[in-house]
Scaffold this motif. Structure first.
Motif, PDB file in Angstrom:
ATOM      1  N   THR A 343       7.383  -1.802  32.523  1.00  0.00           N
ATOM      2  CA  THR A 343       8.195  -2.546  31.448  1.00  0.00           C
ATOM      3  C   THR A 343       7.404  -3.004  30.260  1.00  0.00           C
ATOM      4  O   THR A 343       7.953  -2.821  28.965  1.00  0.00           O
ATOM      5  N   GLU A 344       6.085  -2.810  30.349  1.00  0.00           N
ATOM      6  CA  GLU A 344       5.116  -3.117  29.131  1.00  0.00           C
ATOM      7  C   GLU A 344       5.107  -1.924  28.402  1.00  0.00           C
ATOM      8  O   GLU A 344       5.275  -1.769  26.992  1.00  0.00           O
ATOM      9  N   LYS A 345       4.728  -0.806  29.073  1.00  0.00           N
ATOM     10  CA  LYS A 345       4.749   0.687  28.279  1.00  0.00           C
ATOM     11  C   LYS A 345       6.112   0.751  27.678  1.00  0.00           C
ATOM     12  O   LYS A 345       6.188   1.250  26.566  1.00  0.00           O
ATOM     13  N   LYS A 346       7.164   0.538  28.195  1.00  0.00           N
ATOM     14  CA  LYS A 346       8.490   1.030  27.859  1.00  0.00           C
ATOM     15  C   LYS A 346       8.886   0.094  26.437  1.00  0.00           C
ATOM     16  O   LYS A 346       9.622   0.495  25.452  1.00  0.00           O
ATOM     17  N   ALA A 347       8.172  -0.731  26.138  1.00  0.00           N
ATOM     18  CA  ALA A 347       8.391  -1.913  25.065  1.00  0.00           C
ATOM     19  C   ALA A 347       7.233  -1.485  24.165  1.00  0.00           C
ATOM     20  O   ALA A 347       7.198  -2.157  23.010  1.00  0.00           O
ATOM     21  N   ALA A 348       6.371  -0.556  24.200  1.00  0.00           N
ATOM     22  CA  ALA A 348       5.492  -0.020  23.335  1.00  0.00           C
ATOM     23  C   ALA A 348       6.202   0.205  21.827  1.00  0.00           C
ATOM     24  O   ALA A 348       7.248   0.627  21.676  1.00  0.00           O
ATOM     25  N   GLN A 349       5.292   0.111  20.865  1.00  0.00           N
ATOM     26  CA  GLN A 349       5.828   0.220  19.469  1.00  0.00           C
ATOM     27  C   GLN A 349       4.829   1.043  18.808  1.00  0.00           C
ATOM     28  O   GLN A 349       3.529   1.159  19.190  1.00  0.00           O
ATOM     29  N   CYS A 350       5.374   1.717  17.663  1.00  0.00           N
ATOM     30  CA  CYS A 350       4.356   2.504  16.645  1.00  0.00           C
ATOM     31  C   CYS A 350       4.428   2.010  15.351  1.00  0.00           C
ATOM     32  O   CYS A 350       5.237   1.372  14.831  1.00  0.00           O
ATOM     33  N   GLY A 351       3.380   2.319  14.498  1.00  0.00           N
ATOM     34  CA  GLY A 351       3.400   2.176  13.029  1.00  0.00           C
ATOM     35  C   GLY A 351       2.750   3.215  12.483  1.00  0.00           C
ATOM     36  O   GLY A 351       1.823   4.212  13.045  1.00  0.00           O
ATOM     37  N   LEU A 352       2.833   3.692  11.189  1.00  0.00           N
ATOM     38  CA  LEU A 352       2.494   4.572  10.363  1.00  0.00           C
ATOM     39  C   LEU A 352       1.481   4.035   9.366  1.00  0.00           C
ATOM     40  O   LEU A 352       1.769   3.124   8.435  1.00  0.00           O
ATOM     41  N   ARG A 353       0.056   4.755   9.438  1.00  0.00           N
ATOM     42  CA  ARG A 353      -1.065   4.093   8.758  1.00  0.00           C
ATOM     43  C   ARG A 353      -1.223   5.305   7.730  1.00  0.00           C
ATOM     44  O   ARG A 353      -1.490   6.362   8.018  1.00  0.00           O
ATOM     45  N   PRO A 354      -1.537   4.771   6.456  1.00  0.00           N
ATOM     46  CA  PRO A 354      -1.416   5.768   5.410  1.00  0.00           C
ATOM     47  C   PRO A 354      -2.907   6.215   5.444  1.00  0.00           C
ATOM     48  O   PRO A 354      -3.978   5.555   4.779  1.00  0.00           O
ATOM     49  N   CYS A 355      -3.375   7.435   5.668  1.00  0.00           N
ATOM     50  CA  CYS A 355      -4.711   8.226   5.509  1.00  0.00           C
ATOM     51  C   CYS A 355      -4.993   8.890   4.664  1.00  0.00           C
ATOM     52  O   CYS A 355      -4.449  10.150   4.260  1.00  0.00           O
ATOM     53  N   SER A 356      -6.061   8.539   3.846  1.00  0.00           N
ATOM     54  CA  SER A 356      -6.539   9.555   2.638  1.00  0.00           C
ATOM     55  C   SER A 356      -7.454  10.544   3.170  1.00  0.00           C
ATOM     56  O   SER A 356      -8.010  10.303   4.443  1.00  0.00           O
ATOM     57  N   PRO A 357      -8.095  11.576   2.616  1.00  0.00           N
ATOM     58  CA  PRO A 357      -8.714  12.447   3.132  1.00  0.00           C
ATOM     59  C   PRO A 357     -10.209  12.187   3.438  1.00  0.00           C
ATOM     60  O   PRO A 357     -10.721  12.505   4.467  1.00  0.00           O
ATOM     61  N   ASP A 358     -10.640  11.110   2.725  1.00  0.00           N
ATOM     62  CA  ASP A 358     -12.157  10.710   2.619  1.00  0.00           C
ATOM     63  C   ASP A 358     -12.322   9.517   3.435  1.00  0.00           C
ATOM     64  O   ASP A 358     -13.105   9.016   3.516  1.00  0.00           O
ATOM     65  N   GLY A 359     -11.127   8.781   3.716  1.00  0.00           N
ATOM     66  CA  GLY A 359     -11.241   7.524   4.480  1.00  0.00           C
ATOM     67  C   GLY A 359     -11.412   6.420   3.409  1.00  0.00           C
ATOM     68  O   GLY A 359     -11.534   5.135   4.247  1.00  0.00           O
ATOM     69  N   LEU A 360     -11.205   6.529   2.339  1.00  0.00           N
ATOM     70  CA  LEU A 360     -11.454   5.431   1.263  1.00  0.00           C
ATOM     71  C   LEU A 360      -9.814   5.213   0.607  1.00  0.00           C
ATOM     72  O   LEU A 360      -9.101   6.287   0.486  1.00  0.00           O
ATOM     73  N   PRO A 361      -9.400   3.796   0.408  1.00  0.00           N
ATOM     74  CA  PRO A 361      -8.200   3.718  -0.011  1.00  0.00           C
ATOM     75  C   PRO A 361      -8.200   4.315  -1.594  1.00  0.00           C
ATOM     76  O   PRO A 361      -9.064   4.107  -2.156  1.00  0.00           O
ATOM     77  N   TYR A 362      -7.043   4.142  -1.944  1.00  0.00           N
ATOM     78  CA  TYR A 362      -6.651   4.400  -3.301  1.00  0.00           C
ATOM     79  C   TYR A 362      -6.352   2.891  -4.056  1.00  0.00           C
ATOM     80  O   TYR A 362      -5.308   2.321  -3.423  1.00  0.00           O
ATOM     81  N   ILE A 363      -7.119   2.390  -4.830  1.00  0.00           N
ATOM     82  CA  ILE A 363      -6.903   1.054  -5.487  1.00  0.00           C
ATOM     83  C   ILE A 363      -7.006   1.251  -7.112  1.00  0.00           C
ATOM     84  O   ILE A 363      -8.300   1.590  -7.305  1.00  0.00           O
ATOM     85  N   GLY A 364      -6.307   1.042  -7.786  1.00  0.00           N
ATOM     86  CA  GLY A 364      -6.521   1.131  -9.202  1.00  0.00           C
ATOM     87  C   GLY A 364      -5.368   1.910  -9.931  1.00  0.00           C
ATOM     88  O   GLY A 364      -4.324   2.178  -9.502  1.00  0.00           O
ATOM     89  N   LYS A 365      -5.581   2.251 -11.365  1.00  0.00           N
ATOM     90  CA  LYS A 365      -4.309   2.614 -12.012  1.00  0.00           C
ATOM     91  C   LYS A 365      -4.569   4.155 -12.228  1.00  0.00           C
ATOM     92  O   LYS A 365      -5.966   4.571 -12.174  1.00  0.00           O
ATOM     93  N   SER A 366      -3.430   4.795 -12.054  1.00  0.00           N
ATOM     94  CA  SER A 366      -3.676   6.273 -12.417  1.00  0.00           C
ATOM     95  C   SER A 366      -3.575   6.586 -14.086  1.00  0.00           C
ATOM     96  O   SER A 366      -2.787   5.910 -14.635  1.00  0.00           O
ATOM     97  N   SER A 367      -4.321   7.412 -14.368  1.00  0.00           N
ATOM     98  CA  SER A 367      -4.352   7.979 -15.873  1.00  0.00           C
ATOM     99  C   SER A 367      -3.078   8.548 -16.146  1.00  0.00           C
ATOM    100  O   SER A 367      -2.736   8.513 -17.348  1.00  0.00           O
TER     101      SER A 367
END
Length: 415
Positions: A343-367
């Protein structure tokens, strides 16, 4: 000067951004296509992780990924598919997975995690709103000598960065986690880490923001972004049009779909993660990662959460029972006598994590757009880096000196 700011995305990054922007006196509107009760910000392990100094794009991950590609129950699974963005991301990931680039990323990842942990603690003491937060550290539990040596090498590197880390035998682990009945050889113990209950925090910060006058627009999908003279003039949704001075792109895995409308490419792949909640006594009191299985275990408020897997399979919320079972089997393997029920496995949920190629987030302004600030690509550290990202974005928009050097997070960086 007060600005009218539209934040696209109502996950941990978007809400923390709104939190700091309203503190600076800006007028904030948060738009999300969901009802602010689902997604990666609600199903994650709730870790604040200065310990996670090694990015996903590390030497050896390509080899492991190819091997695991043929095993749908593996911790890191890439589903082969014909997709140009996926191929571009994979090539950038390969170029990022070098010892030199990982070494350069280590202090960058550590510093933003420490800043974010301090900001979580500031939030807690501010009494703006109450939420569950504990700093008990993190146990990296291993069953084999080989993995134990690998984890301790990371631990020693973390010590060089100033973190407190211990290499514990099974007997020493039992002294601090006496009733969990762990089936391990030992654990590397990071004292630096903390944990929370996401489903406790998210409604609390949302209620606080509403009380402070932040406009929360639920179930609205962004349809278009209107640009004039290299600046966004308005955001068009399924329900209306919002004039704006500044826009924050914090839409997680959906961010590249929206920035493409502006001619901006930010390489991101959605990394699906799963969670199982066990709402009964497990005797687990310290957050732990079951190293060989890559499963995270968190004692949350009222339940224990088992979370894990990184599945690169495009944007979808399909539940793969094979991967859910892999998490459940790992729990039983590492904790003697613990069984996760069907019953616990059937109630499992998922989520999508945004992955950059180098493992660092994008924070800042684009030119390419003068009033767009990008805040995405946090992968498995999205929860951990919520406050730091929100604080940095608010400093950018308020034209203040940022708390950290943002060059490593530049959305325009090349791979």
């Amino acid at each position: 000067m007060s600005k009218n700011v539209v934040v696209i995305g109502g996950g941990i990054i978007g809400l923390c951004t709104a939190y700091y922007l309203q503190k600076e006196g800006h007028q904030v509107t948060v738009i999300d296509k969901s009802n602010f009760s689902e997604g990666a910000s609600y199903v994650n392990a709730g870790y604040i992780t200065p310990s996670h100094i090694i990015p996903l794009a590390a030497p050896g991950m390509i080899t492991k990924g190819i091997k695991w590609m043929f095993d749908s129950s593996s911790p890191f699974y890439i589903k082969p598919r014909v997709d140009l963005d996926f191929f571009k991301w994979s090539w950038a990931f390969k170029k990022s997975a070098t010892a030199k680039k990982v070494e350069a990323a280590i202090p960058v990842i550590k510093d933003i995690n420490l800043l974010s942990r301090d900001l979580f603690e500031d939030m807690k003491t501010s009494n703006d709103f109450e939420f569950h937060y504990e700093r008990k550290g993190l146990l990296m539990c291993y069953q084999t000598d080989k993995v134990g040596e690998e984890e301790w090498s990371v631990g020693k590197r973390a010590i060089e960065e100033g973190l407190q880390v211990e290499n514990l035998s099974l007997e020493e682990v039992k002294k601090i986690e006496p009733n969990a009945n762990l089936n391990i050889k030992g654990a590397v113990y990071f004292h630096s880490d903390a944990h929370m209950t996401p489903t406790n925090f998210m409604p609390k910060i949302l209620a606080y923001l509403k009380a402070q006058g932040v406009k929360i627009q639920a179930n609205e999908e962004v349809k278009d972004i209107e640009v004039s003279s290299n600046a966004i003039s308005s955001v068009v949704t399924s329900k209306g049009t919002y004039k704006t001075d500044e826009v924050v792109m914090a839409a997680g895995s959906w961010s590249p779909l929206l920035t493409k409308k502006l001619g901006i490419e930010i390489p991101i792949q959605a990394g699906k993660g799963y969670r199982i909640n066990v709402e009964r006594e497990t005797n687990i009191t310290i957050p732990s990662i079951l190293c060989e299985a890559k499963v995270a275990v968190t004692p949350m408020e009222g339940f224990t959460r088992f979370a894990g897997t990184m599945e690169i399979d495009g944007i979808n919320h399909d539940i793969n029972p094979v991967r859910v079972n892999a998490i459940a089997n790992a729990a039983s393997n590492y904790y003697n006598g613990l069984e996760i029920y069907d019953t616990e496995k059937k109630a499992a949920q998922c989520g999508l994590r945004p992955c950059s190629p180098d493992g660092l987030p994008y924070i800042g302004k684009s030119s390419k757009c003068s009033n767009l600030t990008i805040a995405t690509g946090h992968a498995m550290m999205g929860w951990s880096l919520g406050p730091a990202t929100g604080k940095l974005v608010s400093e950018i928009i308020s034209n203040k000196k940022t708390s950290l050097d943002l060059s490593s997070y530049n959305p325009d960086r090349k791979f």
